[in-house]
Every structure is written in structure tokens, then in C-alpha cells.
Design an enzyme around this catalytic site. Structure first.
Site, PDB file in Angstrom:
ATOM      1  N   ILE A  14       0.911  -1.152   0.000  1.00 19.52           N
ATOM      2  CA  ILE A  14       0.000   0.000   0.000  1.00 19.52           C
ATOM      3  C   ILE A  14       0.946   1.196   0.000  1.00 19.52           C
ATOM      4  O   ILE A  14       1.577   1.499   1.008  1.00 19.52           O
ATOM      5  CB  ILE A  14      -0.943  -0.002   1.217  1.00 19.52           C
ATOM      6  CG1 ILE A  14      -1.862  -1.230   1.192  1.00 19.52           C
ATOM      7  CG2 ILE A  14      -1.767   1.293   1.232  1.00 19.52           C
ATOM      8  CD1 ILE A  14      -2.833  -1.334   2.361  1.00 19.52           C
ATOM      9  N   PRO A  15       1.092   1.851  -1.149  1.00 21.89           N
ATOM     10  CA  PRO A  15       2.222   2.762  -1.382  1.00 21.89           C
ATOM     11  C   PRO A  15       2.109   4.146  -0.742  1.00 21.89           C
ATOM     12  O   PRO A  15       2.006   5.166  -1.425  1.00 21.89           O
ATOM     13  CB  PRO A  15       2.264   2.848  -2.908  1.00 21.89           C
ATOM     14  CG  PRO A  15       0.837   2.678  -3.318  1.00 21.89           C
ATOM     15  CD  PRO A  15       0.264   1.686  -2.341  1.00 21.89           C
ATOM     16  N   CYS A  16       2.209   4.187   0.575  1.00 19.03           N
ATOM     17  CA  CYS A  16       2.155   5.462   1.285  1.00 19.03           C
ATOM     18  C   CYS A  16       3.373   6.335   0.978  1.00 19.03           C
ATOM     19  O   CYS A  16       3.326   7.551   1.171  1.00 19.03           O
ATOM     20  CB  CYS A  16       2.008   5.232   2.787  1.00 19.03           C
ATOM     21  SG  CYS A  16       3.212   4.104   3.487  1.00 19.03           S
ATOM     22  N   HIS A  17       4.438   5.729   0.460  1.00 20.65           N
ATOM     23  CA  HIS A  17       5.631   6.499   0.091  1.00 20.65           C
ATOM     24  C   HIS A  17       5.363   7.423  -1.096  1.00 20.65           C
ATOM     25  O   HIS A  17       6.143   8.331  -1.354  1.00 20.65           O
ATOM     26  CB  HIS A  17       6.811   5.567  -0.209  1.00 20.65           C
ATOM     27  CG  HIS A  17       6.552   4.589  -1.308  1.00 20.65           C
ATOM     28  ND1 HIS A  17       5.890   3.389  -1.099  1.00 20.65           N
ATOM     29  CD2 HIS A  17       6.858   4.632  -2.630  1.00 20.65           C
ATOM     30  CE1 HIS A  17       5.805   2.742  -2.244  1.00 20.65           C
ATOM     31  NE2 HIS A  17       6.389   3.469  -3.195  1.00 20.65           N
TER      32      HIS A  17
END
Length: 179
Positions: free
Chosen positions: A134-137
Site C-alpha cells: 500500500i504505497p504510502c511512500h
């Protein structure tokens, strides 16, 4: 009951958690909120099929491929608001960034509100229990500030560079939670 396995990655050791069928967590060793969503006993069990799928996904990701998030069964623990935010994170294309403000507008719309706080969105993004997948970056400040990554600013930069993000308009803040 939760299960865990460890995976070596270019970012260091990763810990993946599962309820036996779904991925419930993925943390980079030493990150903020490490194992925070695991509310029950956790047992090391490397041979779960869901862990094999996650390992394959991560191998492809770190090899520069763009594996689909939808191919993994994800079940991050969190309330309705956080679930909305995490679903939006899953829709951010590989190699692109969005702002906390744009996510706030989208969440407000989905929840039938006039507006939503970017800071509230930042809290949900920061507590994402399934890092990398889950690409919170891929979330940055409106001004291009690389703020708010639980794994630390240098790992956020490494992930964005790995994805080929144009870093020319992004900067490390002089102070903030990501430092």
C-alpha cells in the site's frame, strides 16, 4: 491469531504479518509503528501461501516491475476513514506521487463531507500497516515536501527513486515528522 515471516529486501529486513489468508501488515525493520496493528499473538510461520505470494510480489517490485496490488489479499486493520485513505493509496500509479491535500479532497467526497483535513489524512497515511504494497511512500506535501514516512525520509526517497519518480520538484523538509 497472526502469523509472520521475514523477507530480506534492498531496504533491509521486512516483516510480513497475516491472519492466515490475508496480508495484515508489512513493516520495514525499525520503522515507526512496527507491528502496531497486530493485536493478538503472532507466530512465525514462513510457509503460508499468502506469504509466498507476497514474497513473489516484492521480488517483482524490487526487480523494477510493476506488480498489481490487487493480486494480493490485503486486510489492513483500521476504521472506515483509514480504510478510505488506504484504498486511495492503492490507486496511486507506480512512479507517481500525489499530495495529502488531493487525498483529503477525495476522501471528503467519498464520505459526503464538504472538506477533510490534510493532517487527518497524514495520520492515516502514516499509520498504514502494509508499507510498500500500500504505497504510502507516494504521498508528498502540496509544496513538494517529502514528509511523513514511518520508515524514514531516506527510505521514502529510495522507494521513489526506485520507481523512477521525477525528484526535481521534491525536497527534504528542514523539520518535521519524517526526519
Amino acid at each position: 491469531m497472526y502469523y509472520s515471516t521475514n523477507v530480506q529486501s534492498p531496504l533491509g529486513m521486512l516483516t510480513i504479518a497475516s491472519d492466515g489468508e490475508n496480508i495484515t501488515g508489512l513493516w520495514i525493520e525499525g520503522q515507526k509503528y512496527y507491528l502496531s496493528s497486530v493485536l493478538d499473538e503472532i507466530i512465525k510461520k514462513d510457509d503460508l501461501p499468502v506469504f509466498q505470494n507476497a514474497r513473489e510480489w516484492l521480488t517483482r517490485y524490487f526487480a523494477g516491475e510493476m506488480p498489481e496490488i490487487s493480486k494480493l489479499p490485503l486486510r489492513p486493520a483500521g476504521g472506515k476513514f483509514r480504510q478510505h485513505v488506504w484504498k486511495i493509496l492503492c490507486e496511486i500509479p507506480y512512479g507517481e506521487v500525489v499530495t495529502y491535500g488531493s487525498i483529503a479532497k477525495e476522501v471528503a467526497e467519498k464520505m459526503g463531507r464538504d472538506r477533510m483535513s490534510s493532517q487527518a489524512v497524514g495520520g492515516a497515511v502514516g499509520h498504514n500497516p502494509i508499507s510498500i504494497i500500500i504505497p504510502c511512500h507516494r504521498v508528498v506535501g502540496t509544496s513538494g515536501s517529502l514528509t511523513g514516512y514511518a520508515g524514514g525520509i531516506q527510505l521514502k526517497i529510495k522507494l521513489l527513486e526506485h520507481e523512477g519518480v521525477d525528484m526535481s520538484h521534491l525536497f527534504i523538509p528542514k523539520k518535521g515528522t519524517a526526519l
